[in-house]
Design a protein around this motif. Structure first.
Motif, mmCIF file in Angstrom:
data_model
loop_
_atom_site.group_PDB
_atom_site.id
_atom_site.type_symbol
_atom_site.label_atom_id
_atom_site.label_comp_id
_atom_site.label_asym_id
_atom_site.label_seq_id
_atom_site.Cartn_x
_atom_site.Cartn_y
_atom_site.Cartn_z
ATOM 1 N N HIS A 1 10.657 -7.002 -3.089
ATOM 2 C CA HIS A 1 9.676 -6.534 -2.140
ATOM 3 C C HIS A 1 8.324 -6.202 -2.768
ATOM 4 C CE1 HIS A 1 12.544 -7.305 1.179
ATOM 5 N NE2 HIS A 1 13.517 -6.447 0.654
ATOM 6 N N PHE A 2 8.267 -5.790 -3.925
ATOM 7 C CA PHE A 2 7.152 -5.017 -4.581
ATOM 8 C C PHE A 2 6.735 -6.039 -5.646
ATOM 9 C CE2 PHE A 2 9.763 -1.973 -2.755
ATOM 10 C CZ PHE A 2 8.868 -1.077 -1.644
ATOM 11 N N ALA A 3 5.815 -6.857 -5.239
ATOM 12 C CA ALA A 3 5.274 -7.905 -6.296
ATOM 13 C C ALA A 3 4.509 -7.319 -7.009
ATOM 14 C CB ALA A 3 4.430 -9.312 -5.636
ATOM 15 N N PRO A 4 4.468 -7.624 -8.424
ATOM 16 C CA PRO A 4 5.265 -8.850 -9.003
ATOM 17 C C PRO A 4 6.443 -8.127 -9.745
ATOM 18 C CG PRO A 4 3.602 -7.748 -10.667
ATOM 19 C CD PRO A 4 3.437 -7.011 -9.310
ATOM 20 N N MET A 5 7.044 -7.286 -9.325
ATOM 21 C CA MET A 5 8.355 -6.641 -9.721
ATOM 22 C C MET A 5 9.411 -7.648 -9.598
ATOM 23 S SD MET A 5 7.757 -3.834 -10.721
ATOM 24 C CE MET A 5 9.031 -2.716 -11.076
ATOM 25 N N LEU A 6 10.265 -8.025 -10.517
ATOM 26 C CA LEU A 6 11.456 -8.739 -10.643
ATOM 27 C C LEU A 6 12.635 -8.156 -11.352
ATOM 28 C CD1 LEU A 6 12.378 -11.819 -10.350
ATOM 29 C CD2 LEU A 6 11.290 -12.329 -12.376
ATOM 30 N N ALA B 1 11.737 3.750 -2.921
ATOM 31 C CA ALA B 1 11.226 2.666 -1.939
ATOM 32 C C ALA B 1 11.949 1.438 -2.263
ATOM 33 C CB ALA B 1 9.768 2.306 -1.825
ATOM 34 N N CYS B 2 12.447 1.257 -3.545
ATOM 35 C CA CYS B 2 13.124 -0.059 -3.991
ATOM 36 C C CYS B 2 14.604 0.098 -3.520
ATOM 37 C CB CYS B 2 13.257 -0.398 -5.398
ATOM 38 S SG CYS B 2 11.803 -1.109 -6.060
ATOM 39 N N TYR B 3 15.141 1.333 -3.524
ATOM 40 C CA TYR B 3 16.384 1.816 -3.123
ATOM 41 C C TYR B 3 16.678 1.400 -1.467
ATOM 42 C CZ TYR B 3 20.530 3.983 -1.564
ATOM 43 O OH TYR B 3 22.018 4.139 -0.987
ATOM 44 N N GLY C 1 7.504 -7.344 -14.685
ATOM 45 C CA GLY C 1 6.250 -7.152 -13.949
ATOM 46 C C GLY C 1 5.938 -5.706 -13.612
ATOM 47 N N CYS C 2 6.677 -5.162 -14.495
ATOM 48 C CA CYS C 2 6.424 -3.490 -14.346
ATOM 49 C C CYS C 2 5.005 -3.088 -14.936
ATOM 50 C CB CYS C 2 7.410 -2.508 -14.888
ATOM 51 S SG CYS C 2 7.630 -2.740 -16.812
ATOM 52 N N TRP C 3 4.423 -3.807 -15.953
ATOM 53 C CA TRP C 3 3.146 -3.681 -16.367
ATOM 54 C C TRP C 3 2.037 -4.084 -15.708
ATOM 55 C CZ3 TRP C 3 4.864 -4.876 -22.117
ATOM 56 C CH2 TRP C 3 5.795 -3.937 -22.633
ATOM 57 N N ARG C 4 2.423 -5.203 -14.843
ATOM 58 C CA ARG C 4 1.131 -5.794 -13.942
ATOM 59 C C ARG C 4 1.369 -5.138 -12.788
ATOM 60 N NH1 ARG C 4 2.337 -11.157 -13.288
ATOM 61 N NH2 ARG C 4 4.612 -10.456 -13.408
ATOM 62 N N CYS C 5 2.306 -4.347 -12.407
ATOM 63 C CA CYS C 5 2.359 -3.505 -11.142
ATOM 64 C C CYS C 5 1.688 -2.634 -10.710
ATOM 65 C CB CYS C 5 3.897 -3.230 -10.657
ATOM 66 S SG CYS C 5 3.973 -2.755 -9.077
ATOM 67 N N GLY C 6 1.105 -2.002 -9.823
ATOM 68 C CA GLY C 6 0.096 -1.063 -9.604
ATOM 69 C C GLY C 6 1.011 0.285 -9.417
ATOM 70 N N TYR C 7 2.140 0.269 -9.539
ATOM 71 C CA TYR C 7 2.878 1.417 -9.041
ATOM 72 C C TYR C 7 3.746 1.680 -10.564
ATOM 73 C CZ TYR C 7 1.628 0.175 -4.560
ATOM 74 O OH TYR C 7 1.110 -0.224 -3.340
ATOM 75 N N THR C 8 4.258 2.951 -10.718
ATOM 76 C CA THR C 8 5.380 3.297 -11.730
ATOM 77 C C THR C 8 6.691 3.243 -11.254
ATOM 78 O OG1 THR C 8 5.471 5.608 -10.965
ATOM 79 C CG2 THR C 8 3.712 4.987 -12.665
#
Length: 104
Positions: free
Chosen positions: A19-24, A85-87, A71-78
């Motif tokens: 739900h949180f692009a670009p996270m995968l 939120a992911c949970y 995607g964690c290095w391209r995401c605006g969140y830590t």
């Protein structure tokens, strides 16, 4: 999917990452193939950062070279700010996956 991850809460959070692009979150077979290919590369390539003869500018480069970060290095969140939120999203609207058969 939860059989492959140690802990139901972690599995639920991984289900909500999409739900949180670009996270995968990679599926298990994809992650296994990718990690196997990186292992073979590190063992066979003379210029790999894993080779003792390779000079590194910083010792932490060993972990950054050829990293697969989902995607964690391209995401605006830590990860810390997204974990809850992911949970919640994984619990409310999980990504439906076809479970792979358990190995015998």
């Amino acid at each position: 999917y939860q059989r492959r991850v140690h802990g139901a809460k972690v599995a639920t959070a991984l289900e909500g990452m999409h739900h949180f692009a670009p996270m995968l979150a990679f599926d298990v077979p994809t992650a296994q193939a990718l990690m196997g290919a990186l292992l073979v590369y590190d063992l066979r390539c003379p210029s790999s950062a894993a080779q003792p003869s390779t000079v590194l500018d910083n010792p932490l480069y060993l972990f950054a070279a050829h990293a697969v970060h989902g995607g964690c290095w391209r995401c605006g969140y830590t990860f810390e700010s997204l974990s809850k939120a992911c949970y919640v999203m994984g619990w409310l609207r999980p990504q439906r996956r076809v479970a792979a058969p358990a190995p015998e």
